[in-house]
Design an enzyme around this catalytic site. Structure first.
Site, short mmCIF file in Angstrom:
data_model
loop_
_atom_site.label_atom_id
_atom_site.label_comp_id
_atom_site.label_asym_id
_atom_site.label_seq_id
_atom_site.Cartn_x
_atom_site.Cartn_y
_atom_site.Cartn_z
CE LYS A 50 -3.75 -0.36 -0.32
NZ LYS A 50 -4.77 -0.82 -1.30
CB SER A 277 -3.58 -11.10 1.55
OG SER A 277 -2.44 -10.27 1.60
N1 PMP Z 1 -3.38 -7.81 1.00
C1 PMP Z 1 -3.24 -6.94 2.03
C2 PMP Z 1 -2.59 -7.41 3.29
C3 PMP Z 1 -3.72 -5.62 1.92
O1 PMP Z 1 -3.60 -4.76 2.93
C4 PMP Z 1 -4.35 -5.23 0.71
C5 PMP Z 1 -4.87 -3.81 0.56
N2 PMP Z 1 -6.06 -3.57 1.25
C6 PMP Z 1 -4.49 -6.17 -0.32
C7 PMP Z 1 -3.98 -7.45 -0.14
C8 PMP Z 1 -5.21 -5.84 -1.60
O2 PMP Z 1 -4.60 -4.86 -2.39
P1 PMP Z 1 -5.47 -3.88 -3.29
O3 PMP Z 1 -6.10 -2.87 -2.37
O4 PMP Z 1 -4.50 -3.25 -4.23
O5 PMP Z 1 -6.52 -4.68 -3.99
#
Ligand code: PMP
Length: 356
Positions: A50, A277
């Site tokens: 981010k 994630s």
């Molecule tokens: N994984 C994590 C740990 C995140 O913090 C985020 C962002 N919210 C994402 C995946 C997804 O990324 P994006 O917002 O670019 O879809």
């Protein structure tokens, strides 16, 4: 002492964000050799992907005169964006106000606090994530000059990845004499999948682009959020404005338990201490490779590391349920490529294998 003008600081911050290593993870799946590629996004300033979006949105805000020196910044976030905006916003001399669901990990709350931001926690009863967005808008309306990054609807979020993450992946794969067959990424705001996707599709029209979400609590396939899940950062409560599913290929669904087991395995067997994630993205990439053929070049991102999840189920063993893919994965090692071709000397690649 007056703080240096933001453009100078922006330049310094740019050196601390992006240009992350590309990991090529070697493993066996059902006893057969496989390889998947992932960007190690924990190498960014605050340890997550981010930072790319936060820095880009603030830089564009300055350029357009929407963000003025010293003005407040307010945002709704499930965590990592709050950490990024707090750090980068404070580095640029702004007061930062974060609106976050109260069920996010304690580490996220403590980090945002420690980085000098004000944090307003919002419960499910108060309206959860959607209430966070509403409250941030109300705060902004009542605060003269306040800047709202609006990560869920701001195309600068997509541009951040189209201008940095996407080209980095392309060039790093080129250094390996590879081209991407597919890219998959869990959707929070969707900035990663839409931005990386836009760049890769321009570079190679045949590339497949897959958004990912938790199978046990979908949002994309249903249009609204169903149930609960443990993959913090993705599948918030709605389909963000910047996500255009019609431009993408099929949605990949991953069980949060399988994601946790995979992230635990990457840490315990390879020393890659990634977040939940990242485990989900690895499983999603594996699912695609199963469909496309075991030599398919499938790329994903590891959005952050495991340090924000010390108080969560990531630190606890999970039941291995039938249908999980993580139990069929035997990790063997990885190689890491920090820079890419063309402008750099030929990369030196080191291979790391766990001791047996
Ligand atoms: N994984 C994590 C740990 C995140 O913090 C985020 C962002 N919210 C994402 C995946 C997804 O990324 P994006 O917002 O670019 O879809």
């Amino acid at each position: 002492m007056n703080p240096p003008a933001p453009p100078g600081r922006l330049r310094d911050l740019t050196s601390l964000v992006g240009n992350t290593p590309l990991l090529s993870v070697d493993f066996e799946y059902d006893g057969k050799p496989r390889r998947l590629h992932a960007k190690a996004e924990n190498f960014n300033l605050t340890g997550s992907i981010k930072d790319r979006m936060a820095l880009h949105i603030l830089a564009r805000g300055y350029e357009r005169g929407l963000l003025r020196p010293g003005a407040a910044i307010a945002e709704a976030t499930s965590g990592n964006t709050g950490i990024s905006l707090a750090a980068i916003g404070r580095a640029l001399g702004h007061p930062v106000h974060i609106f976050m669901p109260d069920w996010m990990s304690q580490e996220r709350k403590d980090l945002i606090h420690s980085l000098g931001a004000r944090i307003r926690l919002v419960s499910r009863e108060e309206g959860g994530f959607l209430a966070c967005i509403r409250l941030s808008e109300e705060f902004s309306a009542a605060t003269p000059g306040c800047f709202l990054p609006r990560q869920f609807s701001n195309e600068d979020n997509v541009d951040a990845h189209a201008e940095t993450t996407g080209p980095e992946i392309w060039r790093q794969l080129q250094s390996l004499e590879l081209q991407p067959g597919a890219f998959v990424a869990g959707v929070g705001t969707g900035g990663t999948i839409m931005g990386v996707g836009r760049y890769l599709r321009k570079a190679r029209s045949a590339v497949r682009l897959h958004p990912l979400e938790p199978s046990n609590s979908p949002t994309l396939t249903t249009g609204y959020k169903v149930g609960k899940h443990r993959i913090q950062g993705i599948s918030d409560e709605f389909i963000p404005d910047i996500v255009r599913l019609g431009e993408l290929d099929g949605i990949v669904s991953v069980d949060d338990g399988d994601a946790i087991l995979m992230a635990r395995k990457l840490a315990a067997q390879l020393g890659l201490g990634v977040g939940i994630s990242s485990g989900a993205n690895f499983i999603g990439a594996l699912m695609l490779q199963n469909k496309m053929g075991r030599d398919a070049v499938v790329v994903t991102v590891f959005p952050d590391d495991n340090k924000k999840y010390l108080s969560t189920d990531l630190m606890r063993d999970q039941p291995e349920l039938p249908g999980f893919l993580s139990s069929r994965v035997e990790l063997k090692g990885f190689s890491a490529l920090r820079r890419s071709c063309r402008t750099c000397r030929p990369p030196s690649r080191r291979h790391v294998s766990p001791r047996r």
